[in-house]
Write a protein that holds these residues in place. Sequence first.
Motif, mmCIF file in Angstrom:
data_model
loop_
_atom_site.group_PDB
_atom_site.id
_atom_site.type_symbol
_atom_site.label_atom_id
_atom_site.label_comp_id
_atom_site.label_asym_id
_atom_site.label_seq_id
_atom_site.Cartn_x
_atom_site.Cartn_y
_atom_site.Cartn_z
ATOM 1 N N MET A 1 0.839 -1.180 0.000
ATOM 2 C CA MET A 1 0.000 0.000 0.000
ATOM 3 C C MET A 1 0.884 1.244 0.000
ATOM 4 O O MET A 1 1.888 1.299 0.684
ATOM 5 N N ASP A 2 0.464 2.247 -0.750
ATOM 6 C CA ASP A 2 1.200 3.503 -0.856
ATOM 7 C C ASP A 2 0.796 4.423 0.291
ATOM 8 O O ASP A 2 -0.351 4.845 0.376
ATOM 9 N N LEU A 3 1.735 4.727 1.173
ATOM 10 C CA LEU A 3 1.448 5.602 2.311
ATOM 11 C C LEU A 3 2.065 6.987 2.132
ATOM 12 O O LEU A 3 2.264 7.707 3.106
ATOM 13 N N GLN A 4 2.352 7.363 0.880
ATOM 14 C CA GLN A 4 2.862 8.698 0.609
ATOM 15 C C GLN A 4 1.792 9.727 0.979
ATOM 16 O O GLN A 4 0.616 9.549 0.660
ATOM 17 N N PRO A 5 2.168 10.812 1.670
ATOM 18 C CA PRO A 5 1.188 11.850 2.022
ATOM 19 C C PRO A 5 0.463 12.360 0.777
ATOM 20 O O PRO A 5 1.033 12.390 -0.327
ATOM 21 N N LYS A 6 -0.794 12.747 0.976
ATOM 22 C CA LYS A 6 -1.618 13.236 -0.132
ATOM 23 C C LYS A 6 -2.179 14.606 0.213
ATOM 24 O O LYS A 6 -2.456 14.897 1.374
ATOM 25 N N THR A 7 -2.383 15.406 -0.800
ATOM 26 C CA THR A 7 -2.984 16.716 -0.587
ATOM 27 C C THR A 7 -4.479 16.557 -0.326
ATOM 28 O O THR A 7 -5.094 15.551 -0.688
ATOM 29 N N VAL A 8 -5.045 17.567 0.301
ATOM 30 C CA VAL A 8 -6.479 17.581 0.588
ATOM 31 C C VAL A 8 -7.273 17.492 -0.715
ATOM 32 O O VAL A 8 -8.254 16.743 -0.807
ATOM 33 N N LYS A 9 -6.829 18.224 -1.732
ATOM 34 C CA LYS A 9 -7.596 18.263 -2.986
ATOM 35 C C LYS A 9 -7.721 16.897 -3.654
ATOM 36 O O LYS A 9 -8.650 16.659 -4.418
ATOM 37 N N GLU A 10 -6.803 15.973 -3.335
ATOM 38 C CA GLU A 10 -6.896 14.632 -3.910
ATOM 39 C C GLU A 10 -8.104 13.865 -3.375
ATOM 40 O O GLU A 10 -8.555 12.914 -4.013
ATOM 41 N N SER A 11 -8.618 14.273 -2.231
ATOM 42 C CA SER A 11 -9.780 13.584 -1.645
ATOM 43 C C SER A 11 -11.093 14.322 -1.883
ATOM 44 O O SER A 11 -12.162 13.774 -1.612
ATOM 45 N N LYS A 12 -11.022 15.547 -2.380
ATOM 46 C CA LYS A 12 -12.229 16.368 -2.490
ATOM 47 C C LYS A 12 -13.285 15.662 -3.342
ATOM 48 O O LYS A 12 -13.009 15.175 -4.441
ATOM 49 N N THR A 13 -14.497 15.616 -2.803
ATOM 50 C CA THR A 13 -15.616 14.954 -3.448
ATOM 51 C C THR A 13 -16.818 15.878 -3.382
ATOM 52 O O THR A 13 -17.099 16.460 -2.329
ATOM 53 N N VAL A 14 -17.521 16.027 -4.500
ATOM 54 C CA VAL A 14 -18.670 16.925 -4.575
ATOM 55 C C VAL A 14 -19.830 16.202 -5.247
ATOM 56 O O VAL A 14 -19.634 15.491 -6.239
ATOM 57 N N LYS A 15 -21.010 16.386 -4.683
ATOM 58 C CA LYS A 15 -22.234 15.831 -5.258
ATOM 59 C C LYS A 15 -23.304 16.911 -5.200
ATOM 60 O O LYS A 15 -23.465 17.575 -4.174
ATOM 61 N N ALA A 16 -24.028 17.093 -6.281
ATOM 62 C CA ALA A 16 -25.141 18.041 -6.301
ATOM 63 C C ALA A 16 -26.428 17.273 -6.566
ATOM 64 O O ALA A 16 -26.449 16.362 -7.400
ATOM 65 N N VAL A 17 -27.469 17.631 -5.824
ATOM 66 C CA VAL A 17 -28.774 17.001 -6.004
ATOM 67 C C VAL A 17 -29.863 18.064 -5.931
ATOM 68 O O VAL A 17 -29.682 19.121 -5.334
ATOM 69 N N LEU A 18 -30.986 17.752 -6.541
ATOM 70 C CA LEU A 18 -32.158 18.608 -6.494
ATOM 71 C C LEU A 18 -33.045 18.149 -5.350
ATOM 72 O O LEU A 18 -33.270 16.944 -5.181
ATOM 73 N N VAL A 19 -33.531 19.080 -4.539
ATOM 74 C CA VAL A 19 -34.429 18.736 -3.436
ATOM 75 C C VAL A 19 -35.823 18.510 -4.023
ATOM 76 O O VAL A 19 -36.475 19.441 -4.487
ATOM 77 N N LEU A 20 -36.246 17.256 -4.009
ATOM 78 C CA LEU A 20 -37.533 16.848 -4.582
ATOM 79 C C LEU A 20 -38.603 16.740 -3.500
ATOM 80 O O LEU A 20 -38.282 16.671 -2.308
ATOM 81 N N PRO A 21 -39.870 16.699 -3.893
ATOM 82 C CA PRO A 21 -40.940 16.582 -2.889
ATOM 83 C C PRO A 21 -40.761 15.397 -1.938
ATOM 84 O O PRO A 21 -41.021 15.513 -0.740
ATOM 85 N N SER A 22 -40.270 14.272 -2.440
ATOM 86 C CA SER A 22 -40.084 13.093 -1.581
ATOM 87 C C SER A 22 -38.956 13.282 -0.562
ATOM 88 O O SER A 22 -38.848 12.497 0.383
ATOM 89 N N ASP A 23 -38.129 14.316 -0.738
ATOM 90 C CA ASP A 23 -37.019 14.598 0.172
ATOM 91 C C ASP A 23 -37.408 15.571 1.285
ATOM 92 O O ASP A 23 -36.580 15.885 2.140
ATOM 93 N N THR A 24 -38.653 16.056 1.250
ATOM 94 C CA THR A 24 -39.009 17.159 2.144
ATOM 95 C C THR A 24 -40.010 16.764 3.224
ATOM 96 O O THR A 24 -40.781 15.820 3.081
ATOM 97 N N ASN A 25 -39.988 17.554 4.285
ATOM 98 C CA ASN A 25 -40.931 17.402 5.387
ATOM 99 C C ASN A 25 -42.171 18.276 5.150
ATOM 100 O O ASN A 25 -42.308 18.881 4.069
#
Length: 171
Positions: A1-25
């Motif tokens: 396994m590669d244990l070389q240090p990694k920058t934060v940006k290498e892990s950055k993850t983004v997801k966008a979703v639309l808030v639908l009626p089934s997602d709401t209270n």
Amino acid sequence: MDLQPKTVKESKTVKAVLVLPSDTNHHGTVFGGTVMSYMDEVSAIAAMRHSRCHVVTASVDSVDFIAPAKMGYSICIEAFVTSTGRTSVEVFVKIISENLLTGDRQLTATSFVTFVALDENGKPTEVPQVIPETEEEIFLHQTAEQRRTMRKERRRMTQQFYNSLDINKNI
């Protein structure tokens, strides 16, 4: 396994979703549990990108809901690794909601999620250190030890509480 240090940006993850009626209270805003599910999913991907291992959620710090996301808004879930231990990975996750008609954006929620990296036998395994670069990343990295200490204290207090419960008592 590669244990070389990694920058934060290498892990950055983004997801966008639309808030639908089934997602709401009944207020027309997104369920907190839905937001928490997205947070866990996206932060796990960030932890796996960093460690290149399977991970399990070890803890979720308080989820702070700051502003509601309404039906029809989009929510953007962003997560990145802020700190690592020997086998643990701390991930900061934030939710930004956007009114797609006006372009108004607001911080909706934040949390820190900690994962443990697992090897092919399901045992904790070492992870690379993280290299913060931006001002935000450096601040989050520098304050990680304080959060780690608070988690340990919370675990200790929770264990005391568990020990006081009589789980054999009929409910």
